[in-house]
Design a protein around this motif. Structure first.
Motif, mmCIF file in Angstrom:
data_model
loop_
_atom_site.group_PDB
_atom_site.id
_atom_site.type_symbol
_atom_site.label_atom_id
_atom_site.label_comp_id
_atom_site.label_asym_id
_atom_site.label_seq_id
_atom_site.Cartn_x
_atom_site.Cartn_y
_atom_site.Cartn_z
ATOM 1 N N GLN A 41 0.832 -1.207 0.000
ATOM 2 C CA GLN A 41 0.000 0.000 0.000
ATOM 3 C C GLN A 41 0.867 1.258 0.000
ATOM 4 O O GLN A 41 0.550 2.231 -0.671
ATOM 5 C CB GLN A 41 -0.948 0.015 1.204
ATOM 6 C CG GLN A 41 -2.184 -0.824 1.026
ATOM 7 C CD GLN A 41 -3.076 -0.326 -0.102
ATOM 8 O OE1 GLN A 41 -3.194 0.859 -0.357
ATOM 9 N NE2 GLN A 41 -3.702 -1.255 -0.795
ATOM 10 N N LYS A 95 0.766 4.140 -2.754
ATOM 11 C CA LYS A 95 0.478 5.528 -2.376
ATOM 12 C C LYS A 95 1.609 6.477 -2.770
ATOM 13 O O LYS A 95 1.392 7.666 -2.928
ATOM 14 C CB LYS A 95 0.192 5.629 -0.884
ATOM 15 C CG LYS A 95 -1.143 5.032 -0.510
ATOM 16 C CD LYS A 95 -1.399 5.118 0.972
ATOM 17 C CE LYS A 95 -2.726 4.454 1.299
ATOM 18 N NZ LYS A 95 -2.986 4.401 2.726
ATOM 19 N N PRO A 124 -3.708 -4.105 -4.925
ATOM 20 C CA PRO A 124 -4.823 -3.637 -4.098
ATOM 21 C C PRO A 124 -5.022 -2.120 -4.262
ATOM 22 O O PRO A 124 -4.521 -1.328 -3.488
ATOM 23 C CB PRO A 124 -4.374 -3.993 -2.680
ATOM 24 C CG PRO A 124 -2.883 -3.933 -2.737
ATOM 25 C CD PRO A 124 -2.516 -4.374 -4.129
ATOM 26 N N THR A 164 -7.236 1.546 -5.028
ATOM 27 C CA THR A 164 -8.478 2.257 -4.755
ATOM 28 C C THR A 164 -8.881 3.001 -6.026
ATOM 29 O O THR A 164 -8.052 3.196 -6.931
ATOM 30 C CB THR A 164 -8.302 3.275 -3.625
ATOM 31 O OG1 THR A 164 -7.370 4.279 -4.049
ATOM 32 C CG2 THR A 164 -7.826 2.625 -2.340
ATOM 33 N N TRP A 200 -9.764 -4.867 -10.135
ATOM 34 C CA TRP A 200 -9.581 -3.537 -9.569
ATOM 35 C C TRP A 200 -10.882 -2.994 -9.002
ATOM 36 O O TRP A 200 -10.869 -2.325 -7.976
ATOM 37 C CB TRP A 200 -8.996 -2.592 -10.608
ATOM 38 C CG TRP A 200 -7.498 -2.754 -10.771
ATOM 39 C CD1 TRP A 200 -6.721 -3.742 -10.243
ATOM 40 C CD2 TRP A 200 -6.629 -1.902 -11.498
ATOM 41 N NE1 TRP A 200 -5.416 -3.556 -10.611
ATOM 42 C CE2 TRP A 200 -5.326 -2.442 -11.384
ATOM 43 C CE3 TRP A 200 -6.816 -0.765 -12.250
ATOM 44 C CZ2 TRP A 200 -4.223 -1.848 -11.984
ATOM 45 C CZ3 TRP A 200 -5.707 -0.173 -12.849
ATOM 46 C CH2 TRP A 200 -4.430 -0.717 -12.709
ATOM 47 N N SER A 260 -11.271 -4.710 -5.715
ATOM 48 C CA SER A 260 -10.311 -4.156 -4.773
ATOM 49 C C SER A 260 -10.781 -2.793 -4.254
ATOM 50 O O SER A 260 -10.732 -2.536 -3.054
ATOM 51 C CB SER A 260 -8.946 -4.008 -5.448
ATOM 52 O OG SER A 260 -8.053 -3.321 -4.598
ATOM 53 N N ALA A 261 -11.226 -1.945 -5.158
ATOM 54 C CA ALA A 261 -11.689 -0.605 -4.765
ATOM 55 C C ALA A 261 -12.868 -0.702 -3.805
ATOM 56 O O ALA A 261 -12.925 0.028 -2.803
ATOM 57 C CB ALA A 261 -12.055 0.204 -6.000
ATOM 58 N N ARG A 318 -13.630 -3.266 -1.844
ATOM 59 C CA ARG A 318 -13.149 -3.874 -0.596
ATOM 60 C C ARG A 318 -12.416 -2.832 0.251
ATOM 61 O O ARG A 318 -12.639 -2.726 1.455
ATOM 62 C CB ARG A 318 -12.230 -5.055 -0.940
ATOM 63 C CG ARG A 318 -11.887 -5.961 0.155
ATOM 64 C CD ARG A 318 -11.152 -7.226 -0.301
ATOM 65 N NE ARG A 318 -10.069 -7.001 -1.243
ATOM 66 C CZ ARG A 318 -10.135 -7.278 -2.554
ATOM 67 N NH1 ARG A 318 -11.219 -7.791 -3.067
ATOM 68 N NH2 ARG A 318 -9.104 -7.043 -3.344
ATOM 69 N N LEU A 319 -11.547 -2.042 -0.363
ATOM 70 C CA LEU A 319 -10.776 -1.056 0.375
ATOM 71 C C LEU A 319 -11.624 0.127 0.832
ATOM 72 O O LEU A 319 -11.318 0.748 1.841
ATOM 73 C CB LEU A 319 -9.593 -0.566 -0.471
ATOM 74 C CG LEU A 319 -8.507 -1.617 -0.722
ATOM 75 C CD1 LEU A 319 -7.492 -1.114 -1.725
ATOM 76 C CD2 LEU A 319 -7.847 -2.028 0.573
ATOM 77 N N LYS A 320 -12.688 0.404 0.114
ATOM 78 C CA LYS A 320 -13.594 1.488 0.501
ATOM 79 C C LYS A 320 -14.324 1.154 1.810
ATOM 80 O O LYS A 320 -14.574 2.015 2.625
ATOM 81 C CB LYS A 320 -14.614 1.742 -0.613
ATOM 82 C CG LYS A 320 -15.492 2.940 -0.380
ATOM 83 C CD LYS A 320 -16.406 3.167 -1.565
ATOM 84 C CE LYS A 320 -17.264 4.393 -1.333
ATOM 85 N NZ LYS A 320 -18.137 4.666 -2.482
ATOM 86 N N LYS A 321 -14.593 -0.125 2.008
ATOM 87 C CA LYS A 321 -15.295 -0.584 3.207
ATOM 88 C C LYS A 321 -14.411 -0.568 4.442
ATOM 89 O O LYS A 321 -14.915 -0.572 5.551
ATOM 90 C CB LYS A 321 -15.849 -1.995 2.995
ATOM 91 C CG LYS A 321 -16.979 -2.051 1.985
ATOM 92 C CD LYS A 321 -17.469 -3.465 1.809
ATOM 93 C CE LYS A 321 -18.571 -3.527 0.764
ATOM 94 N NZ LYS A 321 -19.067 -4.885 0.558
ATOM 95 N N GLN A 322 -13.118 -0.551 4.245
ATOM 96 C CA GLN A 322 -12.185 -0.615 5.401
ATOM 97 C C GLN A 322 -12.070 0.709 6.096
ATOM 98 O O GLN A 322 -12.196 1.749 5.629
ATOM 99 C CB GLN A 322 -10.802 -1.069 4.943
ATOM 100 C CG GLN A 322 -10.796 -2.495 4.494
ATOM 101 C CD GLN A 322 -9.402 -2.963 4.066
ATOM 102 O OE1 GLN A 322 -8.463 -2.207 3.954
ATOM 103 N NE2 GLN A 322 -9.311 -4.245 3.817
#
Length: 96
Positions: free
Chosen positions: A2, A6, A42, A44, A86, A89-90, A92-96
């Motif tokens: 990550q 980033k 992974p 966003t 993707w 992944s987006a 899934r990562l939005k929910k975190q």
């Protein structure tokens, strides 16, 4: 991973894909290799949008390197798989 994402991995990948598509480096084999290797990143939505890599990926199906080539269907399949992965992944990562 990550942290690497980033800190600019996707803009770098976009530059590489742009060079492949411009015929400066590699060719279809390198394109297929790149698509396979970035599919499981992974990401966003923000990462893909801000890097403009999504636009490049979206334009692949119509690119002269792809259209009419012997690997056209393989490339289109990998692009579709990449988009699916993707998007997942987006979400899934939005929910975190």
């Amino acid at each position: 991973l990550q942290k690497i994402l980033k800190n600019g991995l996707l803009p770098t990948v976009k530059k590489w894909l742009d060079e492949i598509l411009a015929g400066k480096v590699g060719g279809v084999d390198l394109l297929l290799h790149m698509l396979s290797n970035i599919t499981s990143l992974p990401v966003t939505k923000e990462m893909v949008t801000s890097s403009e890599l999504g636009k490049t990926i979206g334009s692949l199906k119509k690119h002269r390197l792809v259209v009419g080539g012997k690997n056209e269907e393989v490339i289109k399949d990998r692009v579709a798989r990449l988009k699916d992965e993707w998007n997942s992944s987006a979400k899934r990562l939005k929910k975190q």
